[in-house]
Design an enzyme around this catalytic site. Structure first.
Site, short mmCIF file in Angstrom:
data_model
loop_
_atom_site.label_atom_id
_atom_site.label_comp_id
_atom_site.label_asym_id
_atom_site.label_seq_id
_atom_site.Cartn_x
_atom_site.Cartn_y
_atom_site.Cartn_z
N HIS A 475 -0.71 -116.96 74.94
CA HIS A 475 -1.03 -116.38 73.63
C HIS A 475 -1.35 -114.89 73.75
O HIS A 475 -0.78 -114.06 73.04
CB HIS A 475 -2.22 -117.15 73.03
CG HIS A 475 -2.75 -116.58 71.76
ND1 HIS A 475 -2.55 -117.19 70.54
CD2 HIS A 475 -3.49 -115.46 71.49
CE1 HIS A 475 -3.12 -116.47 69.59
NE2 HIS A 475 -3.70 -115.42 70.14
N GLU A 476 -2.26 -114.57 74.66
CA GLU A 476 -2.68 -113.16 74.79
C GLU A 476 -1.54 -112.28 75.27
O GLU A 476 -1.42 -111.12 74.86
CB GLU A 476 -3.89 -113.05 75.72
CG GLU A 476 -5.15 -113.77 75.22
CD GLU A 476 -5.64 -113.30 73.87
OE1 GLU A 476 -5.30 -112.16 73.46
OE2 GLU A 476 -6.35 -114.06 73.19
N HIS A 479 0.32 -110.90 72.45
CA HIS A 479 -0.24 -109.66 71.89
C HIS A 479 0.15 -108.46 72.76
O HIS A 479 0.43 -107.37 72.24
CB HIS A 479 -1.76 -109.75 71.81
CG HIS A 479 -2.28 -110.68 70.76
ND1 HIS A 479 -1.84 -110.65 69.46
CD2 HIS A 479 -3.21 -111.68 70.82
CE1 HIS A 479 -2.48 -111.58 68.75
NE2 HIS A 479 -3.31 -112.22 69.57
N GLU A 504 -1.89 -112.83 64.33
CA GLU A 504 -1.94 -113.90 65.32
C GLU A 504 -0.64 -114.71 65.40
O GLU A 504 -0.40 -115.40 66.39
CB GLU A 504 -3.10 -114.86 65.02
CG GLU A 504 -4.48 -114.25 65.14
CD GLU A 504 -4.81 -113.80 66.55
OE1 GLU A 504 -4.30 -114.41 67.51
OE2 GLU A 504 -5.58 -112.83 66.70
N TYR A 587 -6.56 -117.16 61.09
CA TYR A 587 -6.14 -117.91 62.28
C TYR A 587 -5.29 -119.12 61.89
O TYR A 587 -4.27 -119.42 62.50
CB TYR A 587 -7.36 -118.40 63.06
CG TYR A 587 -7.96 -117.39 64.00
CD1 TYR A 587 -7.20 -116.76 64.97
CD2 TYR A 587 -9.30 -117.06 63.90
CE1 TYR A 587 -7.75 -115.82 65.82
CE2 TYR A 587 -9.87 -116.11 64.75
CZ TYR A 587 -9.09 -115.51 65.71
OH TYR A 587 -9.63 -114.57 66.56
#
Length: 658
Positions: A475-476, A479, A504, A587
């Site tokens: 996930h990170e 980003h 997100e 979210y």
């Protein structure tokens, strides 16, 4: 022969005094540009003299101040963290003053009028027009149409709010409490986890100090057999930032006052909305009422599922308490949830979380996930040895996969993955430098940093990731690539500078890779045997994804409802002061888009580089330079819908207003 990047990476050798001095210089330089723009006669207010001049000044300002402020999250030096925190306070105060400058706003309005009257407006690109529109909207939302006395009061309130948010965040980062247990109280917690705790003697017996960092405290929630241990651990964790309660109350009161001054007070007579309407106005959802409708609709669908989940777990608790002779009061408490959720998965799927963890050694998983991303998105990571803020930090130059010269350079990335004292305690990505066009036609390249708190090695085992840690890492990294692969003219629109209820979605979509059989096989390697997860274990792991999903999402909706409630009514939650105020709904809201993107484009072949390029071109590259809905339509080939999200949760698509 290695290629030479056209831009040097940032240096990380500042002293506290240098942070303070440089920060002041960047503020002064930006103020000087604003003074010059604010002094322009209306006839001289043009696109270049106003909007471009301010955009270039803002880009230089952020490139200078962002890395200085970042030290507060990662530096081992308290003096440097304090200087960085104070520097950010100065920047925020300046930002408020800047946003309230009527002379600069009047110059923007004059420039916009001149553009329209002269016909020059039609010659601007879509991104240039968006810069004008957003700049004007900034002034309107800042309250520049108010009388002077109210503008002055608004400036004071905003400065107080900014400082309250900074104080809240500093306490969050500096928190270093522990909770102490005996070995007996920790019964059930895996031995390799306990071996990583600090052991000492107290009153003649051995005890263990457990920090509130995720790798330490979460195994207590999930494995401690004694309900009293779990209760103490959870209540200690939830109250570790009691110092922030008065700060939060102050921030909420200030936001209500600001919303009232700006005229955001009601919606449909149901509830005083204020800040929630103000904060959602420029998001995809648009109003506080739409947030409430979204949450209510989803909650109505989830509640029967969640109650069924709760009844199953409560029956497990009753059976265990009776078998162990523990009192049972018929209640299912918050500290019971992770423990019985884990037991349910183990018993119904014969899936052992700690066994799965043995297949995810950090030193294998991190490079493997990087490799998956590199192949999917057509890029290349080259580790370099340069200045960093801590010896454990990895630094990479990022290139196009087939780069032959400096034109293939993309930017820099830092990975700061392991916990230490006074470091930011969760997982997050900072866009330290944006990418944008320079006045001379060259390019300023982006720099991103991922900060995480993965488990460290213990005396018994190497550093191992739980499967959900691997999903978080995936996930990170999403980003990170949003920050690296965006390519916009103006820094304002670069990368993650999109609506908060969309930001997100790209990363949430990428978590799906961690539930795909061929990806799980590729990224797993047992720390002893080096074998990947077996097909049987992979099947069990995938089946566990939506176990107790009703309770999980009802918990997320509780957070979103709490956030909305405190920002609408007069009535240790880091996001509330960290930019997600009246925005925690985002979210779950963005999961709708994430599920649609994955099911529509990637599900058929998640590792296909052609699909990766489609994602890169339509979602990552534009950043915030166009409406998020337009990016989604370009990627999906149609407007987004909630069918995939609802099917994911319920197996069917119930009638929805989502």
């Amino acid at each position: 022969m290695p290629l030479t990047p056209p831009q040097l990476p940032p240096s990380w050798n500042h002293s506290p005094e240098e942070v303070t001095r440089l920060n002041a210089e960047y503020v002064a330089a930006n103020r000087a540009v604003e003074d010059a723009v604010g002094a322009l006669p209306p006839k001289d207010c043009k696109f270049a003299s106003v909007f471009v001049a301010l955009a270039e000044a803002d880009a230089r300002f952020e490139a200078g101040t962002e890395p200085l402020a970042f030290y507060q999250n990662v530096s081992p030096s308290k003096e440097l963290r304090d200087a960085a925190n104070e520097a950010e306070s100065v920047v925020r105060q300046f930002g408020i003053e800047s946003s309230m400058r009527l002379d600069v706003f009047n110059a923007k309005v004059a420039a916009q009028n001149n553009l329209k009257e002269s016909g020059e407006w039609d010659k601007l690109s879509a991104e240039e027009k968006r810069l004008v529109d957003k700049s004007i909207l900034d002034g309107t939302r800042a309250g520049l149409a108010l009388p002077e006395t109210e503008r002055t009061k608004l400036t004071t309130l905003k400065k107080e709010l900014s400082q309250a948010c900074l104080d809240f965040s500093r306490n969050f980062n500096e928190e270093n409490g522990v909770i102490t247990f005996t070995e007996e109280e920790l019964k059930g917690v895996p031995k390799d986890v306990i071996s990583g705790y600090t052991k000492r003697t107290e009153d003649g017996k051995e005890v263990y100090d457990v920090t509130y960092k995720t790798p330490d405290i979460f195994p207590v929630f999930k494995f401690a057999e004694d309900p009293e241990t779990r209760r103490r651990a959870l209540e200690g964790h939830e109250s570790r930032l009691e110092i922030n309660v008065p700060i939060l109350n102050k921030a909420l009161d200030l936001r209500r006052q600001i919303a009232k001054l700006l005229g955001y007070e009601t919606w449909q007579a149901r509830v005083l909305c204020g800040w929630a309407d103000y904060n959602t106005e420029d998001q995809m959802v648009k109003t506080g009422k739409n947030v409430d409708d979204f949450l209510s609709d989803l909650e109505n669908k989830l509640r029967p599922v969640g109650l069924k989940d709760r009844d199953i777990l409560l029956a497990m608790k009753k059976k265990e308490h009776e078998a162990k002779g523990l009192p049972f009061d018929g209640e299912f408490y918050f500290w019971d949830y992770r423990y019985y959720d884990r037991k349910y998965v183990e018993e119904t799927l014969d899936l052992d979380d700690m066994l799965v963890k043995e297949y995810f050694p950090v030193d294998v998983i991190v490079p493997t996930i990087l490799s998956i991303y590199q192949n999917l998105l057509g890029v290349r990571f080259e580790e370099i040895q340069g200045s960093t803020w801590h010896p454990e930090v990895q630094q990479f130059a990022v290139w196009e996969k087939d780069a032959k010269d400096e034109t293939g350079f993309i930017g820099y990335c830092y990975l700061d993955l392991f916990p230490r004292a006074s470091k930011y305690s969760h997982a997050a990505v900072w866009g330290l430098l944006s990418g944008y066009d320079l006045p001379d036609g060259k390019r300023a390249y982006p720099v991103t940093a991922m900060v995480a708190n993965l488990a460290k090695p213990t005396p018994d085992k190497p550093a191992l990731m739980r499967h959900d840690d691997a999903a978080t890492f995936f996930h990170e990294m999403g980003h990170v690539f949003h920050g690296l692969l965006s390519k916009t003219k103006f820094s304002r629109f670069h990368g993650m500078n999109v609506a908060r209820d969309f930001v997100e979605a790209p990363s949430q979509m990428l978590e799906n890779w961690c539930w795909e059989p061929k990806v799980l096989e590729q990224m797993s390697s047992h720390y002893e045997t080096k074998k990947p997860l077996s097909p049987e274990l992979i099947d069990k792991l995938i089946k566990s994804r939506y176990v107790n999903v009703g309770l999980f999402y009802l918990r997320q909706l509780f957070f979103a409802r709490f956030d909305l409630k405190v920002h609408t009514d007069k009535g240790t939650f880091g996001h509330i002061t960290g930019g997600y105020d009246a925005g925690y709904y985002g979210y779950t809201y963005s999961l709708v888009f994430a599920a649609d993107m994955y099911a529509t484009v990637f599900k058929a072949d998640p590792l296909d580089p052609a699909r990766g390029k489609q994602y890169r071109d339509h979602i990552l590259l534009p950043g915030g330079s166009r409406e998020e809905l337009d990016s989604l339509k370009a990627f999906l080939g149609r407007p987004p819908n909630s069918d995939a999200f609802l099917k994911e949760l319920f197996g069917t698509v119930p009638a929805a207003h989502i």
